[in-house]
Write an enzyme that holds these catalytic residues in place. Structure first.
Site, PDB file in Angstrom:
ATOM      1  N   HIS A  68       0.816  -1.215   0.000  1.00  0.00           N
ATOM      2  CA  HIS A  68       0.000   0.000   0.000  1.00  0.00           C
ATOM      3  C   HIS A  68       0.851   1.267   0.000  1.00  0.00           C
ATOM      4  O   HIS A  68       1.892   1.342   0.666  1.00  0.00           O
ATOM      5  CB  HIS A  68      -1.001   0.005   1.156  1.00  0.00           C
ATOM      6  CG  HIS A  68      -0.422   0.080   2.539  1.00  0.00           C
ATOM      7  ND1 HIS A  68      -0.199   1.283   3.184  1.00  0.00           N
ATOM      8  CD2 HIS A  68      -0.057  -0.889   3.418  1.00  0.00           C
ATOM      9  CE1 HIS A  68       0.277   1.043   4.403  1.00  0.00           C
ATOM     10  NE2 HIS A  68       0.385  -0.264   4.571  1.00  0.00           N
ATOM     11  N   ASP A 185       6.292   1.750   6.406  1.00  0.00           N
ATOM     12  CA  ASP A 185       4.991   1.088   6.345  1.00  0.00           C
ATOM     13  C   ASP A 185       4.072   1.982   5.513  1.00  0.00           C
ATOM     14  O   ASP A 185       3.519   2.942   6.031  1.00  0.00           O
ATOM     15  CB  ASP A 185       4.458   0.909   7.778  1.00  0.00           C
ATOM     16  CG  ASP A 185       3.031   0.408   7.835  1.00  0.00           C
ATOM     17  OD1 ASP A 185       2.536  -0.110   6.834  1.00  0.00           O
ATOM     18  OD2 ASP A 185       2.406   0.566   8.902  1.00  0.00           O
ATOM     19  N   GLU A 219      -5.252   1.235   2.883  1.00  0.00           N
ATOM     20  CA  GLU A 219      -4.942   0.197   3.857  1.00  0.00           C
ATOM     21  C   GLU A 219      -4.936   0.742   5.279  1.00  0.00           C
ATOM     22  O   GLU A 219      -5.428   0.087   6.206  1.00  0.00           O
ATOM     23  CB  GLU A 219      -3.583  -0.439   3.540  1.00  0.00           C
ATOM     24  CG  GLU A 219      -3.302  -1.739   4.294  1.00  0.00           C
ATOM     25  CD  GLU A 219      -2.740  -1.541   5.710  1.00  0.00           C
ATOM     26  OE1 GLU A 219      -2.753  -2.516   6.486  1.00  0.00           O
ATOM     27  OE2 GLU A 219      -2.297  -0.416   6.024  1.00  0.00           O
ATOM     28  N   GLU A 220      -4.399   1.939   5.473  1.00  0.00           N
ATOM     29  CA  GLU A 220      -4.257   2.481   6.821  1.00  0.00           C
ATOM     30  C   GLU A 220      -5.599   2.789   7.494  1.00  0.00           C
ATOM     31  O   GLU A 220      -5.663   2.963   8.701  1.00  0.00           O
ATOM     32  CB  GLU A 220      -3.385   3.741   6.811  1.00  0.00           C
ATOM     33  CG  GLU A 220      -1.911   3.499   6.475  1.00  0.00           C
ATOM     34  CD  GLU A 220      -1.146   2.720   7.536  1.00  0.00           C
ATOM     35  OE1 GLU A 220      -1.754   2.328   8.553  1.00  0.00           O
ATOM     36  OE2 GLU A 220       0.054   2.498   7.341  1.00  0.00           O
ATOM     37  N   ASP A 239       3.875  -6.224   3.419  1.00  0.00           N
ATOM     38  CA  ASP A 239       3.699  -5.122   4.358  1.00  0.00           C
ATOM     39  C   ASP A 239       4.769  -5.270   5.427  1.00  0.00           C
ATOM     40  O   ASP A 239       5.423  -6.310   5.526  1.00  0.00           O
ATOM     41  CB  ASP A 239       2.293  -5.160   4.966  1.00  0.00           C
ATOM     42  CG  ASP A 239       1.784  -3.784   5.386  1.00  0.00           C
ATOM     43  OD1 ASP A 239       2.627  -2.925   5.705  1.00  0.00           O
ATOM     44  OD2 ASP A 239       0.566  -3.582   5.399  1.00  0.00           O
ATOM     45  N   HIS A 319       4.702   3.050  12.902  1.00  0.00           N
ATOM     46  CA  HIS A 319       3.809   4.192  13.117  1.00  0.00           C
ATOM     47  C   HIS A 319       4.481   5.329  13.886  1.00  0.00           C
ATOM     48  O   HIS A 319       3.811   6.237  14.366  1.00  0.00           O
ATOM     49  CB  HIS A 319       2.488   3.770  13.782  1.00  0.00           C
ATOM     50  CG  HIS A 319       1.557   3.079  12.844  1.00  0.00           C
ATOM     51  ND1 HIS A 319       0.196   3.051  13.027  1.00  0.00           N
ATOM     52  CD2 HIS A 319       1.786   2.408  11.685  1.00  0.00           C
ATOM     53  CE1 HIS A 319      -0.377   2.382  12.042  1.00  0.00           C
ATOM     54  NE2 HIS A 319       0.572   1.977  11.221  1.00  0.00           N
TER      55      HIS A 319
END
Length: 341
Positions: A68, A185, A219-220, A239, A319
């Site tokens: 993604h 990510d 995706e997030e 991922d 994150h």
């Protein structure tokens, strides 16, 4: 086949610097579409905005691989009386890590302004709770780099509720092979998919199956892989691999996820990936991710009649301010290439 380190690292740096929080991904997808077509592949973009890259194979029973291009971000929730911006999260950034970070505000009429994300108590010389105030959506704001003294000044700039706020990624690739940036990510995985596409293109390789390389854009926020081409029989997600307590993966490994919060991945696919990693003497780990979901999880929940599995390069501090290493990238590229071959 030889891993093209130069191509892969140049691509990841370029796409990390294209702002693309979930819902604001067109610039990233346009760039990746042109790159895929430059490599000689047929592309299309779905109504949702996902990029589909078709690669022909000997068997028309199709496989899919996905990563993604959307990232975490913020959005303008409201404009405060003093001209600062209240925010709402896009995805799940760790708000503590955003304190003091630079950002860009994108207006609906195409203007871009810079700013800084700060807590509501940003000065130790003024606020007793400067170091203790919890950092969350309600206690953080954006200071705009324009002369604004009130709400009306901000509105005159064209900034309104619902405008996207992109967080500075702070990309750095070190001489020792570390890739440091927000949003590895999952842009590191996007670069891994393109590294494989570059090898397929340069060697004129014929794959075992027709394969869709998919770059998703939601995706997030949980629905990137909800729709996939109907002829796909198995889907491999690429991922980030998790690093931390009770996990075997490191920044030097390709992680093979046996189970995440959505449940176990397909036993046969996962076992095959482990066998490929062993046979090719790759740096790899097999792990369980208890607080994780992927585009494959979404595809499975959306009633697609497919097998699904998940791999990815080990990424530390997900994150937040993330880091991985070129060794993890190379192992991930090799595993993915052997899978599609």
């Amino acid at each position: 086949m030889k891993f093209n380190k130069k191509y892969t690292m140049e691509l990841v740096e370029k796409i990390l610097k294209i702002d693309s929080p979930s819902g604001f991904t067109k610039n990233a997808i346009d760039y990746l579409k042109k790159e895929a077509e430059h490599l000689g592949f047929k592309t299309s973009v779905t109504q949702k905005g996902n990029l589909i890259i078709e690669v022909e194979g000997k068997n028309q029973e199709a496989k899919g691989v996905c990563a993604h291009a959307d990232t975490l971000g913020l959005m303008v929730r409201s404009i405060k009386a003093d001209g600062k911006l209240a925010v709402t999260k896009v995805g799940g950034p760790i708000m503590n890590t955003l304190d003091g970070e630079y950002c860009r505000i994108y207006t609906r009429d195409g203007k871009v302004y810079t700013g800084t994300i700060l807590s509501n108590s940003p000065s130790i010389h003024v606020y007793k709770d400067a170091t203790t105030l919890e950092r969350n959506e309600d206690t953080m704001e954006v200071r705009i780099d324009e002369i604004v003294k009130n709400k009306e000044d901000v509105e005159k700039l064209g900034i309104h509720h619902g405008d996207f706020i992109a967080i500075e990624p702070n990309v750095e690739i070190t001489p020792s092979g570390f890739i440091k940036s927000r949003f590895l990510d999952d842009k590191l995985s996007v670069a891994i998919l393109f590294s494989v596409l570059e090898q397929i293109s340069s060697s004129k390789m014929k794959l075992s199956h027709k394969t869709y390389f998919m770059i998703t854009v939601f995706e997030e926020v949980g629905h990137g892989g909800a729709w996939i081409p109907s002829d796909i029989t198995e889907l491999l997600g690429v991922d980030m691999g998790c690093i931390g307590t009770d996990l075997a993966c490191t920044e030097y490994d390709v992680s093979i996820c046996a189970k995440d919060s959505s449940g176990p991945y397909d036993y046969e696919m996962t076992s095959k990936l482990i066998d490929i990693a062993k046979k090719n003497k790759l740096n790899y780990a097999v792990d369980i991710y208890p607080m994780y979901g992927s585009d494959v999880s979404t595809a499975l929940r959306s009633s697609n009649n497919i097998k699904g599995a998940l791999i990815g390069p080990g990424v530390h501090a997900s994150h937040g301010m993330e880091r991985s290493h070129i060794q993890a990238v190379e192992s991930s590229v090799q595993l993915l290439l052997e899978y599609v071959k």
